[in-house]
Motif scaffolding. Structure first.
Motif, PDB file in Angstrom:
ATOM      1  N   GLN A  83      51.732  58.691  40.914  1.00 56.29           N
ATOM      2  CA  GLN A  83      50.285  58.878  40.842  1.00 56.29           C
ATOM      3  C   GLN A  83      49.614  57.663  40.224  1.00 56.29           C
ATOM      4  O   GLN A  83      48.528  57.272  40.649  1.00 56.29           O
ATOM      5  N   VAL A  84      50.248  57.048  39.237  1.00 59.02           N
ATOM      6  CA  VAL A  84      49.709  55.813  38.653  1.00 59.02           C
ATOM      7  C   VAL A  84      49.576  54.759  39.751  1.00 59.02           C
ATOM      8  O   VAL A  84      48.554  54.072  39.857  1.00 59.02           O
ATOM      9  N   GLN A  90      44.162  52.987  45.210  1.00 51.38           N
ATOM     10  CA  GLN A  90      42.800  53.403  45.550  1.00 51.38           C
ATOM     11  C   GLN A  90      41.778  52.449  44.936  1.00 51.38           C
ATOM     12  O   GLN A  90      40.818  52.046  45.592  1.00 51.38           O
ATOM     13  N   GLU A  91      42.001  52.066  43.690  1.00 50.20           N
ATOM     14  CA  GLU A  91      41.082  51.142  43.026  1.00 50.20           C
ATOM     15  C   GLU A  91      41.060  49.783  43.737  1.00 50.20           C
ATOM     16  O   GLU A  91      39.995  49.192  43.939  1.00 50.20           O
ATOM     17  N   ILE A  92      42.213  49.310  44.136  1.00 49.15           N
ATOM     18  CA  ILE A  92      42.293  48.036  44.856  1.00 49.15           C
ATOM     19  C   ILE A  92      41.593  48.144  46.199  1.00 49.15           C
ATOM     20  O   ILE A  92      40.860  47.237  46.601  1.00 49.15           O
ATOM     21  N   ASP A  93      41.801  49.260  46.906  1.00 43.86           N
ATOM     22  CA  ASP A  93      41.134  49.454  48.196  1.00 43.86           C
ATOM     23  C   ASP A  93      39.614  49.427  48.036  1.00 43.86           C
ATOM     24  O   ASP A  93      38.899  48.870  48.875  1.00 43.86           O
ATOM     25  N   GLU A  94      39.114  50.030  46.960  1.00 44.98           N
ATOM     26  CA  GLU A  94      37.673  50.020  46.698  1.00 44.98           C
ATOM     27  C   GLU A  94      37.184  48.600  46.410  1.00 44.98           C
ATOM     28  O   GLU A  94      36.120  48.192  46.881  1.00 44.98           O
ATOM     29  N   LYS A  95      37.956  47.835  45.648  1.00 44.49           N
ATOM     30  CA  LYS A  95      37.590  46.442  45.365  1.00 44.49           C
ATOM     31  C   LYS A  95      37.588  45.609  46.638  1.00 44.49           C
ATOM     32  O   LYS A  95      36.702  44.780  46.853  1.00 44.49           O
ATOM     33  N   ILE A  96      38.581  45.834  47.493  1.00 45.21           N
ATOM     34  CA  ILE A  96      38.663  45.099  48.758  1.00 45.21           C
ATOM     35  C   ILE A  96      37.454  45.416  49.627  1.00 45.21           C
ATOM     36  O   ILE A  96      36.851  44.521  50.216  1.00 45.21           O
TER      37      ILE A  96
END
Length: 138
Positions: A83-84, A90-96
Motif C-alpha cells: 500500500q505504501v 498514485q502521487e507520482i501519477d498525479e505529479k506527472i
C-alpha cells in the motif's frame, strides 16, 4: 566485493547517506567482515537502490522508515508495504499529470509567443483584451 565508495559511485549517493540510511533503519543493518568493513550483498544493494529511488520520487524519511519497518513484519501487516508503494505511485501519477498540463501550456506559449507579441505591439491585444490562459483548451 564492493567498497562503500564503490556503492556510493554505483548509485550516485554519498557514503554518509548510506550510513545515515543504515543508522535510522531505512536499510537493514549491513553485514561486516572481521575488519569491520561493510559487506554489500545483492539484497543490501537492492535496498539502497530502492530507498534512493523512493526518496528521489518524494517519499519522506518517515515513510521510508515505515516501509522498512514493515519489511520486518509477517503476514497481513507486511502486506502494508504494498500500500505504501501504491500510494507513492498514485502521487507520482498525479505529479506527472500536472507536469504534462504545464508542458502543454509552455508549448502553447512558445508556439504563440511571436504572434501574441506582434498583436500587443500593434495594439490588437491589450492587458484587457488578452486571452484568458486558464480557459485555453490545450
Amino acid at each position: 566485493m564492493l567498497s562503500s565508495k564503490d556503492v556510493a559511485e554505483l548509485f550516485d549517493i554519498s557514503i554518509s547517506t548510506i550510513r545515515y540510511y543504515e543508522k535510522i533503519g531505512i536499510i537493514p543493518p549491513i553485514e561486516r567482515d572481521e575488519n569491520g568493513y561493510r559487506i554489500y550483498t545483492k539484497s543490501t544493494l537492492n535496498w539502497i537502490y530502492l530507498m534512493k529511488s523512493l526518496r528521489n520520487a518524494g517519499l519522506s524519511i518517515e515513510s521510508l522508515q515505515e516501509f522498512s519497518r514493515l519489511s520486518q513484519k509477517q503476514g497481513e501487516e507486511r502486506k502494508q508495504q504494498k500500500q505504501v508503494l501504491r500510494d507513492q505511485l498514485q502521487e507520482i501519477d498525479e505529479k506527472i499529470a500536472e507536469l504534462q498540463r504545464v508542458r502543454k501550456l509552455l508549448n502553447y506559449k512558445i508556439e504563440t509567443y511571436d504572434e501574441h507579441l506582434a498583436k500587443f505591439q500593434t495594439g490588437e491585444l491589450t492587458a484587457v483584451t488578452t486571452e484568458e490562459l486558464w480557459k485555453v483548451k490545450l
